[in-house]
Design an enzyme around this catalytic site. Structure first.
Site, short mmCIF file in Angstrom:
data_model
loop_
_atom_site.label_atom_id
_atom_site.label_comp_id
_atom_site.label_asym_id
_atom_site.label_seq_id
_atom_site.Cartn_x
_atom_site.Cartn_y
_atom_site.Cartn_z
CD GLU A 137 -3.12 -1.02 2.12
OE1 GLU A 137 -4.17 -1.65 1.93
OE2 GLU A 137 -2.94 -0.29 3.14
CD GLU A 186 -4.70 -5.49 3.06
OE1 GLU A 186 -5.56 -4.66 3.43
OE2 GLU A 186 -3.49 -5.39 3.30
#
Length: 701
Positions: free
Chosen positions: A333, A438
């Protein structure tokens, strides 16, 4: 499995013949001796056949790259036998559904796997990859076919890289501190000051207990075949001023490799927390500013991060580990909007080259390299590194953190299909392998610490920074014990639609730890973020027990069916990057966001000692049996040093480089980085030349 069944049939035939012979009336002593001799000969033949099969045929019956696995010993057990102990003549232990498993500490549990999976643990050959998670997942000694075999995965977040909402009790212990901990940096500081309470060793106790071998067994039994394991940089080393428990998490990642190997689970290793922080969020190690590819220390922190990517890539590319860890998420991320898309892509290209330098090119040589999308549209990545060897795109779609809604949960199932399905279909066709690294069942941001410690929730209008208008009360969502059958069914439909839309996925998270009991909160001592726990959903019925049942939930009439191009899976053309595809990916970049020209910024020098990761250690059960566990480094020709501070140069705080003064000239130092390198803490790491090349049996950590 058919061959294993054939083995059992052969043994049954022998026993039937044996009974028939023994029940026949005796005619003479000589005839009896002849019959007995024939039986003995037949049994010897059967034993030899079985021994050859398990010792030679099965481990090498396919296109496995598991050159490290030594031949399994002869064994008459089959995966359904449940044998859990061995002798010097029968050391292979294996079992299927209903078998008894004995763990390293002597505890036992019953293995439950209704999907044809079996565990395998051979102390004479601890690198044998014979286990199979389910009948539809290739055993570890066969190649996983990207784009054909489905990834059904869960994250083991909050284990080796803690997060407040996943392991809330760790943080709640210090909630009365003048400054309560909000991330692992401040948690480590609080623990270190609490010597009476165990100090930093409390983190190791968390490592020991939060995820255990039984979790891996349950994951396989739930129909899942992958785990994504977030790992922070401090698993490798810590440097001056960093409060983390250094070098310890790696020991437990080695345990994860062992458990994954035992139950046929594959690992996606995710480099989750980088020095300086790649996103400024609590799960990056420190809540605050972004100091990777941003700010005055943005380039130096990126250099240090690339050193760690190299160290991890060298380890997992060794033949002993590459079949168990076939995927490597190189940075979790990063915020492309802050760093700049061009700079992030140049960094990714550097990381890709580092991984392939360690692994080599082509199927079976090291991991699939996974790039997070940086929160950019997947369409913006189309054409990036075309013809690169085995690269994939990682996206993290969530409904929880956007605008909050009071709509029924049932409305989210079609949203998952209409929003996520086309996104994944298009990316699989236009870019290549694409996974959802995710996702969760969060339809809102309710749940203890889901947004962070003390930050409130958007849903209740208490989130720091707004909005201030409440959508509803989180009590109805946090109190899963009161969910109606209809609520659970709506959640299950949402789960199945999400799985079908995303195709290859990792649910975040496998488990959520209980909050601290004994507080005034009526839900204290329970899971207080239920939308995020796959394990709880299984137990309570809102997660499907078989992930394959989600197929078709979206009723997609035109799903992506593949296959991927040969170069995308390590076949013909893999690694043949055209110069035009990489000419713009200049490293170091010309400028760093919020800092200016890279030529003026602090940098490190690649002259430090590489902190090579330790390999598992063993004690002998048979002095004559030896095998190699590797030395932590796959490519002996990769001899460059680690990035370390330049001796004689002063550096801003690597964690607070945003806003620091930009130097007016680069620092060349006073002669190399050796002095600075000596300050690096590498207590649990070894130099490459010092790594033990040969170990003996029975792993101990």
């Amino acid at each position: 499995m058919a061959t294993m069944g054939g083995q059992r049939d052969l043994a049954d035939d022998v026993m039937q013949e044996k009974r028939a012979m023994y029940s026949a009336p005796a005619r003479s002593r000589r005839r009896s001796w002849l019959i007995a001799g024939a039986i003995a000969l037949l049994l010897l033949i059967v034993a030899a056949v079985v021994g050859i099969y398990f010792g030679l045929v099965k481990p090498h019956k396919n296109n496995s790259t598991n050159s490290a696995s030594s031949s399994s010993a002869a064994n008459s057990s089959s995966p359904g036998s449940g044998s859990s102990s061995g002798t010097s003549k029968n050391l292979v232990v294996t079992g299927g559904d209903g078998s008894k498993v004995t763990t390293q500490d002597g505890s036992t549990f019953t293995y439950s796997n209704p999907y044809g999976g079996y565990w395998w643990s051979d102390p004479n050959s601890p690198f044998a990859n014979n286990a199979q998670a389910q009948s539809w997942t290739p055993p570890l000694n066969q190649s996983f076919k990207w784009g054909q075999d489905k990834i059904y995965g869960v994250n083991l977040g909050g284990w080796l890289n803690t997060e407040p909402f996943i392991a809330p009790a760790l943080y709640q212990k210090y909630s009365s501190n003048p400054t309560p901990p909000v991330d692992e940096w401040t948690l480590s500081q609080a623990m270190a000051a609490d010597t009476a309470g165990g100090g930093l060793s409390q983190l190791e106790q968390h490592y020991k207990t939060f995820i255990t071998e039984q979790d891996f067994a349950e994951i396989a039994g739930a129909g899942l075949n992958f785990v994504r394991i977030p790992l922070p940089f401090w698993a490798i080393e810590v440097r001056s001023g960093e409060p983390y428990l250094g070098n310890v998490a790696w020991k437990y990642f080695l345990m994860a490799i062992e458990w994954a190997r035992k139950y046929g689970i594959r690992i996606n290793l995710d480099f989750h927390a980088l020095p300086g922080s790649q996103n400024g969020w609590n799960h990056s190690g420190r809540l605050g500013t972004i100091n990777v590819l941003n700010g005055v220390m943005g380039l130096a922190n990126a250099e240090r991060s690339l050193s760690y990517i190299r160290i991890l890539a060298e380890f997992i590319s060794q033949p002993q580990y590459r079949d168990v860890v076939p995927m490597f998420g190189i940075t979790n991320e990063p915020q492309a909007s802050v760093m700049g898309m061009d700079v992030l892509q140049a960094y990714y290209f550097q990381a890709y080259n580092i991984v392939r330098e360690a692994s080599g090119v082509g199927e079976g040589n090291g991991p699939m390299v996974s790039f997070h999308d940086g929160f950019e549209s997947l369409t913006n990545w189309v054409g990036f590194l075309t013809n690169a060897d085995r690269v994939s795109m990682d996206t993290h779609p969530y409904f929880a953190f956007g605008g909050q809604s009071s709509a029924a949960i049932s409305s989210y199932a079609p949203q998952a299909c209409s929003t996520w399905g086309p996104m994944i279909n298009n990316s699989m066709g236009a870019f290549g392998m694409t996974t959802a690294g995710e996702f969760s069942l969060g339809t809102n941001d309710c749940g203890l610490f889901v947004n962070g410690v003390g930050l409130g929730t958007r849903y209740e209008g208490t989130f720091a920074g707004g909005p201030t208008t409440a959508t509803g009360s989180c009590a109805q969502w946090d109190n899963w014990q009161a969910y109606s059958a209809d609520t659970k069914n709506q959640l299950k439909q949402f789960a199945m639609s999400s799985m079908d839309a995303l195709q290859n996925w990792f649910f975040w998270n496998w488990k959520i730890g209980n909050s601290t009991a004994g507080t005034s909160d009526p839900l204290a001592g329970t899971v207080q973020a239920p939308f995020w726990s796959y394990q709880l959903g299984l137990q309570q019925g809102w997660i499907p027990t078989d992930p394959r049942s989600a197929a078709g939930a979206c009723k997609n009439s035109n799903p992506w069916t593949g296959p991927l191009a040969a170069w995308q899976t390590g076949g013909s053309g893999a690694g043949s990057l055209a110069p035009s595809a990489t000419s713009s990916l200049v490293w170091p970049p010309a400028a760093i966001s919020n800092a200016g020209p890279a030529s003026l910024l602090p940098t490190y020098t690649p002259t430090g000692t590489i902190p090579t990761l330790a390999v598992p250690t063993f004690t002998a059960s048979s002095p004559a049996t030896t095998f190699s566990a590797g030395n932590g480094w796959a490519n002996a020709q990769d001899t460059g040093g680690a990035f370390v501070p330049i001796s004689g140069c002063s550096y801003p705080d690597p964690w607070s480089g945003v806003g620091a003064p930009v130097p007016t000239a680069p620092c060349s130092g006073s002669g190399g980085g050796a002095a600075a390198a000596s300050a690096v803490t590498t207590a649990a790491a070894t130099k490459r030349e010092a790594a033990p090349p040969l170990v003996t049996l029975m792993r101990r950590l």
